[in-house]
Design a protein around this motif. Sequence first.
Motif, short mmCIF file in Angstrom:
data_model
loop_
_atom_site.label_atom_id
_atom_site.label_comp_id
_atom_site.label_asym_id
_atom_site.label_seq_id
_atom_site.Cartn_x
_atom_site.Cartn_y
_atom_site.Cartn_z
N VAL A 55 0.84 -1.20 0.00
CA VAL A 55 0.00 0.00 0.00
C VAL A 55 0.88 1.25 0.00
N LEU A 56 1.94 1.22 0.80
CA LEU A 56 2.83 2.39 0.85
C LEU A 56 3.53 2.60 -0.50
N GLU A 59 1.16 4.17 -2.88
CA GLU A 59 0.96 5.58 -2.54
C GLU A 59 2.13 6.43 -3.05
N HIS A 78 2.69 10.63 2.60
CA HIS A 78 2.26 9.45 1.85
C HIS A 78 2.06 8.26 2.79
N ALA A 81 -1.34 8.70 4.37
CA ALA A 81 -2.38 8.41 3.38
C ALA A 81 -2.50 6.90 3.18
N ALA A 82 -1.36 6.22 3.13
CA ALA A 82 -1.37 4.76 2.96
C ALA A 82 -2.04 4.10 4.16
N LYS A 85 -5.76 4.43 4.00
CA LYS A 85 -6.34 3.51 3.00
C LYS A 85 -6.38 2.08 3.52
N CYS B 114 9.58 1.30 -1.79
CA CYS B 114 9.14 2.20 -0.72
C CYS B 114 10.37 2.60 0.05
#
Lengths: 124, 211
Positions: A55-56, A59, A78, A81-82, A85, B114
Motif C-alpha cells: 500500500v505504501l 501511494e 504518503h 495516506a497509505a 487507506k 518504498c
Amino acid sequence: MTTSIPPEVDLGALPALPRDDAGPVFSAPWEAQAFAMTLSLHARGVFTWREWADVLAAELAAASARGEPDDGTHYYVHWLAALEKLVAGKKLILGNELERRVDEWDAAARSTPHGKPIELPRRG
Amino acid sequence: MSDHHGDDHAREHDRPLSGPALRARALESLLVEKGLVDPKALDELIDTYQTKVGPRNGAKIVARAWTDPAFKKRLLSDATAAIAEFGFIGRQGEDMVVLENTPKVRNVVVCTLCSCYPWPVLGLPPVWYKSAPYRARAVIDPRGVLKELGSEVPEDVELRVWDSTAELRYLVLPERPAGTEGWSEDELAAIVTRDAMIGVAQVKLPARGKR
C-alpha cells in the motif's frame, strides 16, 4: 544483483539527491504518530508487513505519477495516506467516520485558545 | 518546503492543528476509541525509535564481525540469527542478510518501491534514502549516486545494488580501515557510520588523536 548503466539513460537528466547528515528522525510529532500507529496495528496482526509495504509503495508511486517532487520530505504524508487507506480497506474505520472525526478535531482546534491543549468535547 | 529543518516546533505553536497533523490526530483518536491501538504503546514505540534504536546497533554488529572471525562467519551465513545474539530482532518478521564489502566488491542497499530498511540495527532511514531520486537512481546509476554522496568508487571495483523488500533487509559489512589494528570493539564501533552500513560510504579513520 549487479547493475550497469543502460546506454539510453541520460544521467544528466536525473534529479539531484536530497542530503541530510543524521537529520531528525521525525520532522514533526504527527510523523512519529503515524509511524507508531502503523507498527502497533501490525503488531496486533491487523495486516501483514507485505500488505503494508504494497500500500505504501502504491501511494509513493501515485505521488510520483502525479509529478510531485519527492525529495523525501513528504514521505510521511504518503505514509499517513497509505495508513488511512489500509485501515479503511480492513474496515477498521467505516464510511466517513474519519472525515467526521477530522472535522471535529478541526473545530476543536479552532475554538481552543492559544496555548491550551486541544481536546474534543465530551459526547453523550 | 524549502525550510524544512529548524522551525517545525515553533510553527506548531503558531497555527492550529491542520493538514496531516490534524488527520493523524483524528485517526489516532478513532483507533484508540476502538481499542485498536494503545496510546501508551504508541509513546513507547516512538521513544524507542527516536532515542534507543539507531545506527549504533548496527555499528556494534560490524565491530564484532571485525574482531571475531567466528561471529563474522555466523553473520554472513545466517544474519538474522547472528544479529539476534545481540537481542536486535525485527518487528516485521523480516530476514536480515549481511553483505560483505571487499577491496573488489562494494554493496549498496536501496528499496526501490518504498523504503524498507533494517530498523532494528540502523534505526529509521535518512531522508535521502526515502527519496524518489535515491530509490530510482541507486539502481540506474549507483556510481553517480555514490559520487554525489561523497564516495567515488574506482572503475575496477564492482558495485552490487541490493533491493530490499518487506521480507528481506540488508546490512552492509564495510571494510575495516587500515590502521585500526589492536582497537577494541567499542573503539571500532565508534567509527562505523550509518552511511557505511547502507553502503554509500566507507569507514574512515578519524582525524589523528580522536581515538
